[in-house]
Design an enzyme around this catalytic site. Structure first.
Site, PDB file in Angstrom:
ATOM      1  N   THR A 287       0.832  -1.206   0.000  1.00  0.00           N
ATOM      2  CA  THR A 287       0.000   0.000   0.000  1.00  0.00           C
ATOM      3  C   THR A 287       0.867   1.257   0.000  1.00  0.00           C
ATOM      4  O   THR A 287       0.557   2.248  -0.653  1.00  0.00           O
ATOM      5  CB  THR A 287      -0.953   0.007   1.211  1.00  0.00           C
TER       6      THR A 287
ATOM      7  N   HIS B  78       1.960   1.738  -3.524  1.00  0.00           N
ATOM      8  CA  HIS B  78       0.904   2.286  -4.372  1.00  0.00           C
ATOM      9  C   HIS B  78       0.739   3.785  -4.147  1.00  0.00           C
ATOM     10  O   HIS B  78       0.509   4.547  -5.092  1.00  0.00           O
ATOM     11  CB  HIS B  78      -0.417   1.557  -4.094  1.00  0.00           C
TER      12      HIS B  78
ATOM     13  N   CYS C  51     -21.665   7.423  12.082  1.00  0.00           N
ATOM     14  CA  CYS C  51     -22.430   7.026  10.900  1.00  0.00           C
ATOM     15  C   CYS C  51     -23.036   5.633  11.101  1.00  0.00           C
ATOM     16  O   CYS C  51     -22.681   4.921  12.042  1.00  0.00           O
ATOM     17  CB  CYS C  51     -21.537   7.052   9.659  1.00  0.00           C
TER      18      CYS C  51
END
Length: 351
Positions: free
Chosen positions: A44, A47, A98
């Site tokens: 990651t 990337h 949320c």
């Protein structure tokens, strides 16, 4: 540098990275300042460096989301931690309010940020600030090097937990990267009847055997199906973790499943797989996705502390902070000798 500065790896834009002085972050009321001792280098991070995360990354950013360290300062509203305590931290920082967060699925919170990935600076620096609720203490008997691999262990743990692996299962792990290798060890810790690891690289398969794989399949020389039949006594696999991110691997693994098998997808695919959907229906397969590692950190910490997950087996390279890009390029160039690199922001003599 001034007393208020630290050294940090900074990705300024795509393929532009440097180590430079940066202000030591100040912890807020509910945050903890951690002195970073070790940080793992992950695909990651590569990337992000390559610009493949530009849809969500705002540069400049400090990378690094697999880390261990010790508490350096505590916000005034924080309780339960002491200066000098050894800690690791979760990647995801959710909103907490949320619908996903309220259900406990904070890994998919639409408003989340992720340390060292997007929205928040990471741990490729001498210090990092983290909300106290995202921190987990670990035993002084565990080294910083081992502890910085608790994060990928938690990712592996979640995939095995999601598949409800039991001693009745023949487990197949596809892909012998760090996540796949740690998944082998977690599956064994869950008591799987057998664990088979599939890859193309002999050194990775050897590491898998050290981590507990009962069988390995080298796709460069072995017949996949016949080896799978041997490993399962002809029944094929009923719990499968796809950790390679290879579309071709996913396309072929449906043929390796027993009726009613469970499959967990962990690797991010480089292209859209083309799968035979009717096979999923006729075999009554269950397919899950798993992202990040919500609600499993205490279990992952305990497993590593107890020696059930021999994380040190995957560490092949150790670097200083100014060599972070070297580690990224090793991943990019598919260096055959590399399994996992860790970086020490602090000198070895201080760790």
């Amino acid at each position: 540098m001034s007393p208020n500065e630290m050294l940090a790896v900074m990705v300024d834009k795509e393929r532009v990275i440097q180590v430079r002085a940066s202000e030591i972050p100040v912890c807020g009321r509910s945050e903890v300042l951690v002195r970073v001792r070790c940080v793992g280098v992950c695909a990651t991070d590569l990337h992000l460096y390559q610009g493949l995360q530009n849809h969500r990354v705002k540069f400049p950013i400090i990378p690094g989301h697999e880390w261990s360290g010790e508490v350096a300062a505590i916000g005034e509203a924080v309780s339960g931690f002491t200066v000098g305590e050894r800690v690791v931290g979760e990647v995801t920082i959710p909103c907490g309010t949320c619908p996903s967060c309220r259900k406990g699925n904070y890994n998919i919170c639409p408003q989340r940020t992720e340390n060292g990935v997007f929205g928040r600076n990471g741990a490729a620096a001498e210090y990092i600030v983290v909300p106290s609720y995202a921190l987990h203490p670990f035993s002084p008997d565990l080294s910083f090097e081992e502890a910085c691999l608790i994060e990928p262990t938690a990712v592996a743990y979640r995939s095995i937990e999601k598949l409800r692996v039991t001693p009745a299962d023949h487990v197949l792990v596809v892909g012998a990267g760090p996540i796949g290798l740690l998944t082998v060890a977690v599956a064994k810790a869950f008591g799987a009847s057998s664990v088979t690891l599939v890859d193309l690289r002999a050194n990775r398969l050897e590491a898998g055997r050290r981590l507990g794989a009962d069988h390995t399949i080298d796709l460069s020389i072995d017949d996949y199906r016949s080896k799978a039949m041997q490993a399962t006594n002809g029944t094929m696999f009923n719990a499968i973790i796809e950790a390679s991110g290879s579309a071709a691997a996913f396309e072929s693994l449906l043929k390796m499943t027993a009726p009613g098998a469970r499959i967990c997808l962990v690797g991010i695919f480089e292209r859209k797989p083309q799968i035979e959907a009717n096979m999923i229906i006729r075999k009554d397969l269950e397919i899950y996705g798993s992202v990040s590692s919500p609600n499993v950190w205490r279990q992952a910490v305990a497993m590593v502390e107890q020696g059930k997950i021999p994380v040190r087996e995957i560490i092949t390279h150790e670097y200083g902070l100014n060599e972070f890009e070297t580690a990224l390029l090793q991943i990019e160039n598919r260096d055959a000798s590399l399994i996992k690199a860790i970086v020490r922001p602090s000198p070895v003599s201080e760790v």
